[in-house]
Design an enzyme around this catalytic site. Structure first.
Site, PDB file in Angstrom:
ATOM      1  CB  THR A 154      -0.921   0.044   1.238  1.00 53.32           C
ATOM      2  OG1 THR A 154      -0.135  -0.149   2.412  1.00 53.32           O
ATOM      3  CG2 THR A 154      -2.017  -1.018   1.142  1.00 53.32           C
ATOM      4  CG  PHE A 161      -7.369  -7.491  -1.544  1.00 52.81           C
ATOM      5  CD1 PHE A 161      -6.017  -7.784  -1.391  1.00 52.81           C
ATOM      6  CD2 PHE A 161      -7.912  -7.494  -2.823  1.00 52.81           C
ATOM      7  CE1 PHE A 161      -5.219  -8.086  -2.485  1.00 52.81           C
ATOM      8  CE2 PHE A 161      -7.113  -7.800  -3.931  1.00 52.81           C
ATOM      9  CZ  PHE A 161      -5.767  -8.093  -3.764  1.00 52.81           C
ATOM     10  CB  VAL A 229      -0.794 -11.029  -7.966  1.00 51.34           C
ATOM     11  CG1 VAL A 229      -1.448 -12.235  -7.294  1.00 51.34           C
ATOM     12  CG2 VAL A 229      -1.735  -9.821  -7.954  1.00 51.34           C
ATOM     13  CG  HIS A 245      -2.792 -15.709  -3.568  1.00 51.99           C
ATOM     14  ND1 HIS A 245      -3.272 -14.840  -2.624  1.00 51.99           N
ATOM     15  CD2 HIS A 245      -2.893 -16.942  -3.015  1.00 51.99           C
ATOM     16  CE1 HIS A 245      -3.665 -15.510  -1.552  1.00 51.99           C
ATOM     17  NE2 HIS A 245      -3.442 -16.788  -1.759  1.00 51.99           N
ATOM     18  CB  CYS A 256      -5.314 -24.076 -24.995  1.00 54.20           C
ATOM     19  SG  CYS A 256      -4.435 -22.552 -25.443  1.00 54.20           S
TER      20      CYS A 256
HETATM   21  N1  APR Z   1       1.479  -1.061   6.925  1.00 55.82           N
HETATM   22  C1  APR Z   1       1.041  -2.101   7.704  1.00 55.82           C
HETATM   23  N2  APR Z   1      -0.124  -2.757   7.485  1.00 55.82           N
HETATM   24  C2  APR Z   1      -0.875  -2.334   6.448  1.00 55.82           C
HETATM   25  C3  APR Z   1      -0.496  -1.258   5.607  1.00 55.82           C
HETATM   26  C4  APR Z   1       0.743  -0.622   5.885  1.00 55.82           C
HETATM   27  N3  APR Z   1       1.200   0.396   5.139  1.00 55.82           N
HETATM   28  N4  APR Z   1      -1.466  -1.081   4.670  1.00 55.82           N
HETATM   29  C5  APR Z   1      -2.423  -2.006   4.929  1.00 55.82           C
HETATM   30  N5  APR Z   1      -2.078  -2.756   5.980  1.00 55.82           N
HETATM   31  C6  APR Z   1      -2.789  -3.909   6.559  1.00 55.82           C
HETATM   32  C7  APR Z   1      -4.281  -3.722   6.641  1.00 55.82           C
HETATM   33  O1  APR Z   1      -4.621  -3.170   7.895  1.00 55.82           O
HETATM   34  C8  APR Z   1      -4.784  -5.168   6.481  1.00 55.82           C
HETATM   35  O2  APR Z   1      -4.964  -5.784   7.741  1.00 55.82           O
HETATM   36  O3  APR Z   1      -2.583  -4.997   5.661  1.00 55.82           O
HETATM   37  C9  APR Z   1      -3.669  -5.898   5.731  1.00 55.82           C
HETATM   38  C10 APR Z   1      -4.058  -6.293   4.327  1.00 55.82           C
HETATM   39  O4  APR Z   1      -5.076  -7.249   4.427  1.00 55.82           O
HETATM   40  P1  APR Z   1      -5.961  -7.592   3.128  1.00 55.82           P
HETATM   41  O5  APR Z   1      -6.405  -6.342   2.505  1.00 55.82           O
HETATM   42  O6  APR Z   1      -6.987  -8.602   3.548  1.00 55.82           O
HETATM   43  O7  APR Z   1      -4.935  -8.260   2.114  1.00 55.82           O
HETATM   44  P2  APR Z   1      -4.341  -9.731   2.177  1.00 55.82           P
HETATM   45  O8  APR Z   1      -4.321 -10.239   3.571  1.00 55.82           O
HETATM   46  O9  APR Z   1      -3.072  -9.723   1.451  1.00 55.82           O
HETATM   47  O10 APR Z   1      -5.426 -10.571   1.336  1.00 55.82           O
HETATM   48  C11 APR Z   1      -5.122 -11.924   1.060  1.00 55.82           C
HETATM   49  O11 APR Z   1      -7.103 -12.018  -0.308  1.00 55.82           O
HETATM   50  O12 APR Z   1      -8.487 -11.165  -1.930  1.00 55.82           O
HETATM   51  C12 APR Z   1      -7.464 -12.037  -1.682  1.00 55.82           C
HETATM   52  O13 APR Z   1      -5.980 -12.729  -3.334  1.00 55.82           O
HETATM   53  C13 APR Z   1      -6.265 -11.682  -2.485  1.00 55.82           C
HETATM   54  O14 APR Z   1      -3.957 -12.118  -1.900  1.00 55.82           O
HETATM   55  C14 APR Z   1      -5.166 -11.535  -1.438  1.00 55.82           C
HETATM   56  C15 APR Z   1      -5.724 -12.293  -0.264  1.00 55.82           C
END
Ligand code: APR
Length: 373
Positions: A154, A161, A229, A245, A256
């Site tokens: 991020t 997500f 990804v 992923h 294919c």
């Molecule tokens: N520093 C620390 N933590 C952060 C930061 C940051 N700068 N930005 C976001 N976060 C935290 C958020 O608070 C959240 O708890 O990272 C976490 C991201 O969680 P998700 O959005 O659920 O992402 P992720 O856990 O990677 O999702 C797993 O879900 O949709 C599928 O395939 C997709 O790979 C993904 C999987």
């Protein structure tokens, strides 16, 4: 209005004042207090012993502040200047209280000065500091592995997500990120992934990615299993990577399986061999993880002495099962501490990935420099 001193925090009429440093001893006592600014920085004040601090006003009211509390002085936003404003006495006094956010930055200033009781500074700055504990674990671990999630990227500019501004806050993942979408609503599927590919290409890895690449080079971590990804760990220079992923910039035919160029996908072309729909090589909801990726990750986490889980909500299986495989230490580093999180993590460190990894990196350099007697 008397200050209600609760632990490190004192509320003054809605202005949050924290105790940054409290020193005590035969020579008297000295206190630095601080007000967190909107930009995330701090304004420091030197609080005199006798001041009751009946009120703390903003910088533009500094003259009023001095009138109310002639012995409380605003120092400014620089911690080093704030420490020096305490005069040379601070080197003789014993640290009694240090704000958790300032333990490492304060310790770096202390080791550059000749204080008379480094032992007490070390104890309060390092021994009670979970990040320093983690640095010591990383230094002694022979097999450290990382599980990263969208929170790792991020700060590069890519949304995650499930946070407030995350992808799944504005759209149903099962409408755009599963196989049915390819077969029943290819236009929506293609538009979503075209936008994500272009965003990944527009941004780049941030300091946190580069620090993990340095740690792999130094032998401080041995592998990263990422749910992301975006390919940013590889771009930053890590080689021991498992993309659980998949990778959004690798394209294949959905029918294919023939590989195709990302440009063909972005230009909305079909498979040149069977005319089937093109798609990124990412694991969609309902699909299995690539065998080789899962098997490699399984081995890494099973034999790990230390597991770092960075920037993931751990909501998605089977990736969220990996930390349970180790008999070593487990550490969760994230901006939020989800309620449903398994409390069995040995350390849970709240913060932004870039800042946490940068501080950890300084600590590791310090430990490996040999100055840490
Ligand atoms: N520093 C620390 N933590 C952060 C930061 C940051 N700068 N930005 C976001 N976060 C935290 C958020 O608070 C959240 O708890 O990272 C976490 C991201 O969680 P998700 O959005 O659920 O992402 P992720 O856990 O990677 O999702 C797993 O879900 O949709 C599928 O395939 C997709 O790979 C993904 C999987």
């Amino acid at each position: 209005m008397k200050s209600r001193c609760a632990n490190l925090l004192v509320e003054y009429g809605g202005i949050r004042i924290d105790t940054i440093l409290k020193l005590g001893g035969e020579g008297g006592s000295l206190t630095l207090i601080g007000k967190k600014n909107d930009d995330g920085g701090w304004t420091f004040f030197r609080e005199s012993q006798e001041s009751a601090m009946t009120d703390v006003l903003d910088e533009e009211d500094q003259d009023l502040l001095l009138l109310l509390n002639p012995r409380t002085r605003m120092i400014g936003c620089d911690l080093e200047l704030a420490l020096k404003s305490l005069g040379r006495h601070w080197k003789q006094l014993r640290p009694v209280e240090i704000h958790p956010d300032f333990r490492w930055s304060m310790y770096k200033l202390v080791i550059e000065s000749r204080v008379s009781n480094l032992y007490h500074w070390k104890k309060i700055c390092l021994k009670n500091n979970p990040l320093y504990q983690l640095a010591e674990w990383i230094s002694s671990s022979k097999h450290t592995v990382v599980l990263s999630g969208a929170g790792m990227s991020t700060e590069s500019g890519l949304p995650d997500f499930r946070s407030r501004d995350g992808w799944w806050r504005n759209m149903d993942p099962h409408k755009v990120a599963n196989v049915t979408a390819i077969e029943e609503n290819y236009e929506l599927f293609w538009g979503f992934y075209k936008y994500r590919i272009e965003t990944v290409e527009q941004y780049s890895p941030h300091i946190g990615h580069h620090i993990l690449a340095k740690w792999e080079k130094n032998g401080w971590i041995h592998g990263i299993s990422t749910q992301n990804v975006d390919g940013y760990h590889v771009v930053a220079g890590n080689h021991n990577i498992v993309e659980l992923h998949g990778n959004i910039r690798s394209i294949r035919c959905h029918y294919c399986g023939r590989s195709s160029d990302v440009a063909d996908f972005l230009n909305r072309l079909n498979c040149s061999s069977c005319q089937g729909p093109l798609r990124p090589n990412v694991v969609l909801f309902g699909e299995m993880l690539p065998d080789n990726a899962w098997n490699q990750a399984f081995q890494w986490f099973h034999r790990a002495e230390l597991v770092l889980v960075i920037g993931t909500s751990l909501q998605v299986a089977p990736a969220n099962q990996l930390p349970c495989l180790t008999s070593g230490h487990t550490v969760y580093m994230n901006m939020e501490m989800p309620e449903e999180l398994d409390p069995s993590f040995d350390l849970m460190i709240k913060g932004k990935v870039g800042q946490l990894l940068a501080e950890l990196d300084e600590m590791l350099d310090y430990i490996h420099s040999g100055k840490e007697e």
